[in-house]
Design an enzyme around this catalytic site. Structure first.
Site, mmCIF file in Angstrom:
data_model
loop_
_atom_site.group_PDB
_atom_site.id
_atom_site.type_symbol
_atom_site.label_atom_id
_atom_site.label_comp_id
_atom_site.label_asym_id
_atom_site.label_seq_id
_atom_site.Cartn_x
_atom_site.Cartn_y
_atom_site.Cartn_z
ATOM 1 N N ARG A 45 0.845 -0.919 0.083
ATOM 2 C CA ARG A 45 -0.139 0.186 -0.093
ATOM 3 C C ARG A 45 0.905 1.232 -0.069
ATOM 4 O O ARG A 45 1.908 1.114 0.377
ATOM 5 C CB ARG A 45 -0.912 -0.025 1.249
ATOM 6 C CG ARG A 45 -0.458 -0.097 2.481
ATOM 7 C CD ARG A 45 -1.539 -0.073 3.495
ATOM 8 N NE ARG A 45 -0.848 -0.750 4.891
ATOM 9 C CZ ARG A 45 -1.625 -1.028 5.743
ATOM 10 N NH1 ARG A 45 -3.146 -1.219 5.567
ATOM 11 N NH2 ARG A 45 -0.948 -1.770 6.872
ATOM 12 N N GLU A 56 -3.227 5.870 4.318
ATOM 13 C CA GLU A 56 -2.803 4.765 3.145
ATOM 14 C C GLU A 56 -3.703 4.653 2.310
ATOM 15 O O GLU A 56 -5.150 4.670 2.421
ATOM 16 C CB GLU A 56 -2.615 3.574 4.053
ATOM 17 C CG GLU A 56 -1.246 3.571 4.953
ATOM 18 C CD GLU A 56 -1.449 2.658 5.858
ATOM 19 O OE1 GLU A 56 -0.413 1.977 6.261
ATOM 20 O OE2 GLU A 56 -2.153 2.271 6.332
ATOM 21 N N LYS A 69 -8.986 1.368 -0.769
ATOM 22 C CA LYS A 69 -9.420 1.760 0.343
ATOM 23 C C LYS A 69 -8.462 2.788 0.782
ATOM 24 O O LYS A 69 -7.179 2.999 0.556
ATOM 25 C CB LYS A 69 -9.309 0.444 1.490
ATOM 26 C CG LYS A 69 -9.867 0.783 2.810
ATOM 27 C CD LYS A 69 -10.092 -0.046 3.968
ATOM 28 C CE LYS A 69 -8.662 -0.454 4.578
ATOM 29 N NZ LYS A 69 -8.949 -1.607 5.671
ATOM 30 N N GLN A 140 -11.056 -2.665 17.737
ATOM 31 C CA GLN A 140 -11.113 -3.787 16.862
ATOM 32 C C GLN A 140 -11.566 -5.092 17.949
ATOM 33 O O GLN A 140 -11.897 -6.277 17.328
ATOM 34 C CB GLN A 140 -9.729 -4.128 16.376
ATOM 35 C CG GLN A 140 -8.882 -2.991 15.754
ATOM 36 C CD GLN A 140 -9.844 -2.615 14.516
ATOM 37 O OE1 GLN A 140 -10.159 -3.474 13.753
ATOM 38 N NE2 GLN A 140 -9.811 -1.254 14.177
ATOM 39 N N GLY A 226 0.918 -4.184 14.937
ATOM 40 C CA GLY A 226 2.023 -3.854 14.360
ATOM 41 C C GLY A 226 2.035 -3.792 12.610
ATOM 42 O O GLY A 226 2.140 -5.010 12.111
ATOM 43 N N ASP A 227 1.696 -2.532 12.396
ATOM 44 C CA ASP A 227 1.150 -2.627 10.915
ATOM 45 C C ASP A 227 1.899 -1.297 10.161
ATOM 46 O O ASP A 227 1.085 -0.789 9.205
ATOM 47 C CB ASP A 227 -0.298 -2.669 11.057
ATOM 48 C CG ASP A 227 -0.938 -1.345 11.642
ATOM 49 O OD1 ASP A 227 -0.201 -0.645 12.301
ATOM 50 O OD2 ASP A 227 -2.122 -1.385 11.446
HETATM 51 N N1 LIG Z 1 -3.870 -5.546 10.657
HETATM 52 C C1 LIG Z 1 -4.713 -5.092 10.441
HETATM 53 O O1 LIG Z 1 -5.194 -5.573 9.472
HETATM 54 C C2 LIG Z 1 -5.201 -3.947 11.261
HETATM 55 C C3 LIG Z 1 -6.695 -3.413 10.881
HETATM 56 C C4 LIG Z 1 -7.071 -2.368 11.752
HETATM 57 C C5 LIG Z 1 -6.425 -1.956 12.777
HETATM 58 N N2 LIG Z 1 -5.057 -2.404 13.012
HETATM 59 C C6 LIG Z 1 -4.595 -1.827 14.139
HETATM 60 O O2 LIG Z 1 -4.833 -2.536 15.275
HETATM 61 C C7 LIG Z 1 -4.553 -1.693 16.290
HETATM 62 C C8 LIG Z 1 -5.780 -1.521 17.219
HETATM 63 O O3 LIG Z 1 -6.792 -0.731 16.529
HETATM 64 P P1 LIG Z 1 -8.018 -0.249 17.153
HETATM 65 O O4 LIG Z 1 -8.856 0.470 16.157
HETATM 66 O O5 LIG Z 1 -8.638 -1.209 17.989
HETATM 67 O O6 LIG Z 1 -7.378 0.953 18.020
HETATM 68 P P2 LIG Z 1 -7.661 1.654 19.380
HETATM 69 O O7 LIG Z 1 -7.004 2.906 19.615
HETATM 70 O O8 LIG Z 1 -9.449 1.726 19.426
HETATM 71 O O9 LIG Z 1 -7.601 0.623 20.683
HETATM 72 C C9 LIG Z 1 -5.940 0.290 21.080
HETATM 73 C C10 LIG Z 1 -5.948 -0.200 22.313
HETATM 74 O O10 LIG Z 1 -4.756 -0.427 22.777
HETATM 75 C C11 LIG Z 1 -4.379 -0.204 24.142
HETATM 76 N N3 LIG Z 1 -3.096 -0.210 24.242
HETATM 77 C C12 LIG Z 1 -2.138 0.660 23.814
HETATM 78 N N4 LIG Z 1 -1.130 0.423 24.297
HETATM 79 C C13 LIG Z 1 -1.086 -0.786 25.119
HETATM 80 C C14 LIG Z 1 -0.285 -1.750 25.772
HETATM 81 N N5 LIG Z 1 1.223 -1.565 25.782
HETATM 82 N N6 LIG Z 1 -0.486 -2.696 26.394
HETATM 83 C C15 LIG Z 1 -2.081 -2.828 26.501
HETATM 84 N N7 LIG Z 1 -2.725 -2.203 25.662
HETATM 85 C C16 LIG Z 1 -2.432 -1.111 25.070
HETATM 86 C C17 LIG Z 1 -5.137 1.078 24.457
HETATM 87 O O11 LIG Z 1 -5.305 1.521 25.564
HETATM 88 C C18 LIG Z 1 -6.503 1.177 23.281
HETATM 89 O O12 LIG Z 1 -7.493 0.597 24.273
HETATM 90 C C19 LIG Z 1 -3.961 -0.404 15.885
HETATM 91 O O13 LIG Z 1 -2.730 -0.431 15.977
HETATM 92 C C20 LIG Z 1 -4.424 -0.406 14.370
HETATM 93 O O14 LIG Z 1 -3.512 0.433 13.588
HETATM 94 C C21 LIG Z 1 -4.645 -3.442 12.275
#
Ligand SMILES: NC(=O)c1ccc[n+]([C@@H]2O[C@H](COP(=O)([O-])OP(=O)(O)OC[C@H]3O[C@@H](n4cnc5c(N)ncnc54)[C@H](O)[C@@H]3O)[C@@H](O)[C@H]2O)c1
Length: 342
Positions: A45, A56, A69, A140, A226-227
């Site tokens: 991407r 992105e 997207k 998520q 981790g993305d």
């Molecule tokens: N791989 C994929 O396809 C994909 C898709 C969507 C989102 N993501 C990634 O997934 C992650 C979560 O997304 P989200 O929308 O739920 O974010 P969000 O901000 O709603 O939730 C993240 C949570 O992580 C917690 N957190 C932060 N640091 C922490 C730690 N050290 N230990 C424990 N908890 C911790 C926060 O308090 C928060 O509640 C993000 O990094 C996002 O970029 C990846």
């Protein structure tokens, strides 16, 4: 006219059909598309990084339908009252180039990410897996749990987040749906006895959410958070001892957990496991990692699934997005100064 599925329509669809049933159906769409991997245009991407986050663009095409997207990732957004991840996406007809379907994808990304995790877990986790640990209880998390239950039958959750209110939110949302939720006070407590661990934290940093000594033999890990370059969750020692499965290697080498490893660190692509071209889990003791970063084909599948399920219903509306005059050479007719203004 382009068909639009907006936030209200998406939310009504999820309430109408149920998130869990949709997640199961979406897993079938994903599997069908990943199994025809060779048919798709594939590219890492295109990312625009700033100190607070990333924006992105994620395109792909199977030769008949094109999709892209738009998605952002801004881990500090919740502290400012915004979502970490928001998105929208498009399906277009390759023959005419016209966009046919436009959808909100903030909810849809949560569904597709969860469905992709469940698909990977179905292929890689031990079949007797009964308990899911969720590290990270943000946007998520509920979707991850529902997909895991829909596809693998798992109802026991162990949840940890540095924000106790987020853990409480997961309990409030999921216990009424029949989950048994254990609120953990540490990562150690969350992962104790877990068969599958899903890390879904948000922090633009090289973190070690999980150390190798916290991962028991036979565990399957979905590493979601981790993305991005400089944004990881796992101890590199976990990867060294595990079978690592990725969506699309060139993108994951830039964005995934394996950015910590040498460029020739061995990985398997999910489509290879799904088609039988490569082995998934080789023993009950092996640790498997789905190093998920989110790939365009998953969005393609999710958009197809949402479009098909809402086609012909009032969940979609017509959007006047493409300027399309009767005479295709007379675009000016739409702005002709002599034409009456209505
Ligand atoms: N791989 C994929 O396809 C994909 C898709 C969507 C989102 N993501 C990634 O997934 C992650 C979560 O997304 P989200 O929308 O739920 O974010 P969000 O901000 O709603 O939730 C993240 C949570 O992580 C917690 N957190 C932060 N640091 C922490 C730690 N050290 N230990 C424990 N908890 C911790 C926060 O308090 C928060 O509640 C993000 O990094 C996002 O970029 C990846």
């Amino acid at each position: 006219m382009t068909q639009l599925l907006d936030v209200a329509g998406m939310a009504r669809w999820i309430r109408r059909d149920g998130a869990e049933a949709i997640l199961v159906r979406m897993t079938d769409y994903l599997e069908a598309d990943y199994r025809r991997w060779e048919r798709f245009d594939k590219t890492p991407r295109i990312a625009s990084h700033t100190p607070l986050g990333v924006i992105e663009l994620m395109p792909t095409s199977d030769g008949e339908t094109y999709s892209f997207k738009y998605v952002n990732g801004h881990p500090s957004n919740p502290s400012r009252g915004f979502q970490t991840v928001t998105a929208f996406g498009v399906l277009a007809d390759v023959d005419t180039g016209y966009p046919t379907f436009l959808a909100e994808m903030t909810l849809l990304t949560a569904l597709r990410t969860a469905a992709t995790s469940a698909l990977a877990a179905k292929a890689l986790a031990r079949p007797d897996s009964r308990t899911l640990a969720l590290i990270g209880a943000g946007s998520q998390s509920e979707f991850q749990a529902l997909a895991c239950r829909g596809v693998l039958g798992i109802e026991d959750l162990r949840v940890f987040d540095i924000d106790a209110a987020a853990i409480e939110k997961v309990r409030r949302n999921l216990e009424p749906l029949g989950f048994r939720v254990h609120a953990a006070t540490s990562v150690d407590e969350a992962v104790r006895g877990a068969d599958i661990i899903t890390t879904c934290t948000a922090d633009k940093a090289r973190n070690t959410i999980l150390r190798a000594d916290q991962v028991a033999p036979g565990v399957h890990l979905n590493a979601i958070g981790g993305d991005c370059p400089g944004k990881t969750e796992l101890d590199a020692a976990i990867l060294e001892g595990a079978r690592v499965v990725v969506e699309f290697t060139p993108q994951t080498r830039i964005e995934g957990e394996i950015q910590q490893m040498l460029a020739d660190f061995p990985v398997t692509e999910l489509w290879q496991v799904l088609t039988g071209a490569a082995v998934g889990r080789s023993s009950a003791e092996e640790v498997t990692v789905f190093d998920s970063v989110g790939f365009a084909i998953s969005d393609f599948s999710a958009l197809r699934c949402a479009r098909d399920a809402t086609d012909g219903t009032d969940l979609q509306s017509a959007l006047d997005l493409v300027a399309d005059p009767d005479d295709p050479k007379d675009l000016f007719s739409l702005v002709d100064v002599l034409a009456p203004v209505s």
